[in-house]
Design an enzyme around this catalytic site. Sequence first.
Site, PDB file in Angstrom:
ATOM      1  N   SER A 142      12.579   6.918  -0.417  1.00 25.01           N
ATOM      2  CA  SER A 142      12.039   7.546  -1.623  1.00 25.01           C
ATOM      3  C   SER A 142      13.198   7.828  -2.558  1.00 25.01           C
ATOM      4  CB  SER A 142      11.361   8.868  -1.247  1.00 25.01           C
ATOM      5  OG  SER A 142      11.061   9.615  -2.414  1.00 25.01           O
ATOM      6  N   TYR A 155      11.489  17.029   3.087  1.00 26.90           N
ATOM      7  CA  TYR A 155      11.000  15.656   2.858  1.00 26.90           C
ATOM      8  C   TYR A 155      12.181  14.778   2.441  1.00 26.90           C
ATOM      9  CZ  TYR A 155       8.834  11.718   0.354  1.00 26.90           C
ATOM     10  OH  TYR A 155       8.490  10.460  -0.074  1.00 26.90           O
TER      11      TYR A 155
HETATM   12  N1  LIG Z   1       3.406   8.248  -3.678  1.00 23.90           N
HETATM   13  C1  LIG Z   1       4.630   8.456  -4.118  1.00 23.90           C
HETATM   14  O1  LIG Z   1       4.849   8.968  -5.239  1.00 23.90           O
HETATM   15  C2  LIG Z   1       5.818   8.056  -3.266  1.00 23.90           C
HETATM   16  C3  LIG Z   1       7.108   8.162  -3.817  1.00 23.90           C
HETATM   17  C4  LIG Z   1       8.204   7.819  -3.045  1.00 23.90           C
HETATM   18  C5  LIG Z   1       8.025   7.381  -1.737  1.00 23.90           C
HETATM   19  N2  LIG Z   1       6.770   7.288  -1.216  1.00 23.90           N
HETATM   20  C6  LIG Z   1       6.633   6.864   0.174  1.00 23.90           C
HETATM   21  O2  LIG Z   1       5.788   5.732   0.228  1.00 23.90           O
HETATM   22  C7  LIG Z   1       5.133   5.708   1.487  1.00 23.90           C
HETATM   23  C8  LIG Z   1       3.650   5.479   1.282  1.00 23.90           C
HETATM   24  O3  LIG Z   1       3.149   6.550   0.528  1.00 23.90           O
HETATM   25  P1  LIG Z   1       1.745   6.549  -0.235  1.00 23.90           P
HETATM   26  O4  LIG Z   1       1.971   7.218  -1.519  1.00 23.90           O
HETATM   27  O5  LIG Z   1       1.119   5.210  -0.180  1.00 23.90           O
HETATM   28  O6  LIG Z   1       0.947   7.583   0.692  1.00 23.90           O
HETATM   29  P2  LIG Z   1      -0.586   7.621   1.170  1.00 23.90           P
HETATM   30  O7  LIG Z   1      -0.814   9.016   1.600  1.00 23.90           O
HETATM   31  O8  LIG Z   1      -1.465   7.029   0.135  1.00 23.90           O
HETATM   32  O9  LIG Z   1      -0.574   6.658   2.442  1.00 23.90           O
HETATM   33  C9  LIG Z   1       0.154   6.996   3.596  1.00 23.90           C
HETATM   34  C10 LIG Z   1      -0.627   6.562   4.821  1.00 23.90           C
HETATM   35  O10 LIG Z   1       0.173   6.899   5.977  1.00 23.90           O
HETATM   36  C11 LIG Z   1      -0.711   7.397   6.969  1.00 23.90           C
HETATM   37  N3  LIG Z   1      -0.008   8.261   7.914  1.00 23.90           N
HETATM   38  C12 LIG Z   1       0.435   9.521   7.689  1.00 23.90           C
HETATM   39  N4  LIG Z   1       0.970  10.030   8.810  1.00 23.90           N
HETATM   40  C13 LIG Z   1       0.863   9.068   9.759  1.00 23.90           C
HETATM   41  C14 LIG Z   1       1.237   9.017  11.131  1.00 23.90           C
HETATM   42  N5  LIG Z   1       1.794  10.056  11.755  1.00 23.90           N
HETATM   43  N6  LIG Z   1       0.997   7.873  11.810  1.00 23.90           N
HETATM   44  C15 LIG Z   1       0.387   6.814  11.205  1.00 23.90           C
HETATM   45  N7  LIG Z   1       0.003   6.829   9.909  1.00 23.90           N
HETATM   46  C16 LIG Z   1       0.242   7.944   9.194  1.00 23.90           C
HETATM   47  C17 LIG Z   1      -1.766   8.166   6.188  1.00 23.90           C
HETATM   48  O11 LIG Z   1      -2.950   8.358   6.954  1.00 23.90           O
HETATM   49  C18 LIG Z   1      -1.966   7.283   4.972  1.00 23.90           C
HETATM   50  O12 LIG Z   1      -3.005   6.354   5.188  1.00 23.90           O
HETATM   51  C19 LIG Z   1       5.467   7.042   2.163  1.00 23.90           C
HETATM   52  O13 LIG Z   1       6.483   6.849   3.110  1.00 23.90           O
HETATM   53  C20 LIG Z   1       5.956   7.903   1.034  1.00 23.90           C
HETATM   54  O14 LIG Z   1       6.855   8.896   1.462  1.00 23.90           O
HETATM   55  C21 LIG Z   1       5.669   7.614  -1.956  1.00 23.90           C
END
Ligand SMILES: NC(=O)c1ccc[n+]([C@@H]2O[C@H](COP(=O)([O-])OP(=O)(O)OC[C@H]3O[C@@H](n4cnc5c(N)ncnc54)[C@H](O)[C@@H]3O)[C@@H](O)[C@H]2O)c1
Length: 271
Positions: A142, A155
């Site tokens: 991230s 985080y």
């Molecule tokens: N959305 C943002 O702004 C953003 C920014 C920077 C980084 N990220 C990173 O991108 C990645 C994806 O994020 P997103 O925004 O698509 O999130 P999201 O919440 O839409 O999807 C994440 C998925 O991971 C699953 N998950 C959570 N804990 C889990 C576990 N213990 N075991 C298996 N599955 C699990 C959830 O059920 C969900 O379906 C993450 O690692 C997040 O930290 C997101």
Amino acid sequence: MNIASKTLIVTGAGNGIGRELTLQLLALGARVAGLDINEEALAETRRLAGEQADGLSTHTVNIADKDAVIAVVDEIRQQHGQIDGIINNAGIIQPFIRVKNLDQATIERVMNINFYGPLNLIQATLPDLLERPQAHILNVSSMGGFFPVPGQVVYGASKAALKLLTEGLYAELVDTNVGVTVVFPGAIMTNITENSGVKRDGEDAANPPKGAPKGTMPADAARQMIEAIESNRPRVFIGKDSRFMDRFYRLAPVRATRFMQKQMQKFIKLD
Ligand SMILES: NC(=O)c1ccc[n+]([C@@H]2O[C@H](COP(=O)([O-])OP(=O)(O)OC[C@H]3O[C@@H](n4cnc5c(N)ncnc54)[C@H](O)[C@@H]3O)[C@@H](O)[C@H]2O)c1
């Protein structure tokens, strides 16, 4: 790595970026093993895959549980016969709480999912990946993993740990068949706040507060990640916000930290 006819494991395949990754990989002719803790969300991804769902296996698993990850990788080996790539995408944010108010259970949950989860899958699959003619590991860190964001400090620490784990793996594997990528997304328009169980009244990551900068769409983020695998790029910054903060933080870390602290103050009141 050419994606067509490869088998890739995608974690967090039930929502957001992981769902888009799954659908786009299938459309490119890959086979996908989609992992998620949320069974219903995985079922929805399968439904959205339509005719391409033939190339998709879904596995409900908590990636923080090492034994469960080892078992699921066994299952995937049997079903698909090979593993050519892993995308460690699943992750959660923390509640918008200062470090002094964070409880131990929350700290451990964030570290277990965001750091140990990817490490569990890497250790379970690396022997398979090293056997393939071409293979790839892509880990989703991230922009919060390379500069500090008040209210998301643990985080950020979990994503910084994942950043260095990935960069270290790159160094260890550089002379092998396994490519390694670390991704630094900026804000992506998903429901991560709700999915992480930290949504507060009136907040919605997909519809940020008035005046807050809009983020990148998850399909666009997924496309950039797949392109990074195809062209074997070690580092990818997704979104103008991430690219800007990368430069700003390297040039003037203290000013960049104060800038971000002020930005956060405008939109979020920290507990
Ligand atoms: N959305 C943002 O702004 C953003 C920014 C920077 C980084 N990220 C990173 O991108 C990645 C994806 O994020 P997103 O925004 O698509 O999130 P999201 O919440 O839409 O999807 C994440 C998925 O991971 C699953 N998950 C959570 N804990 C889990 C576990 N213990 N075991 C298996 N599955 C699990 C959830 O059920 C969900 O379906 C993450 O690692 C997040 O930290 C997101």
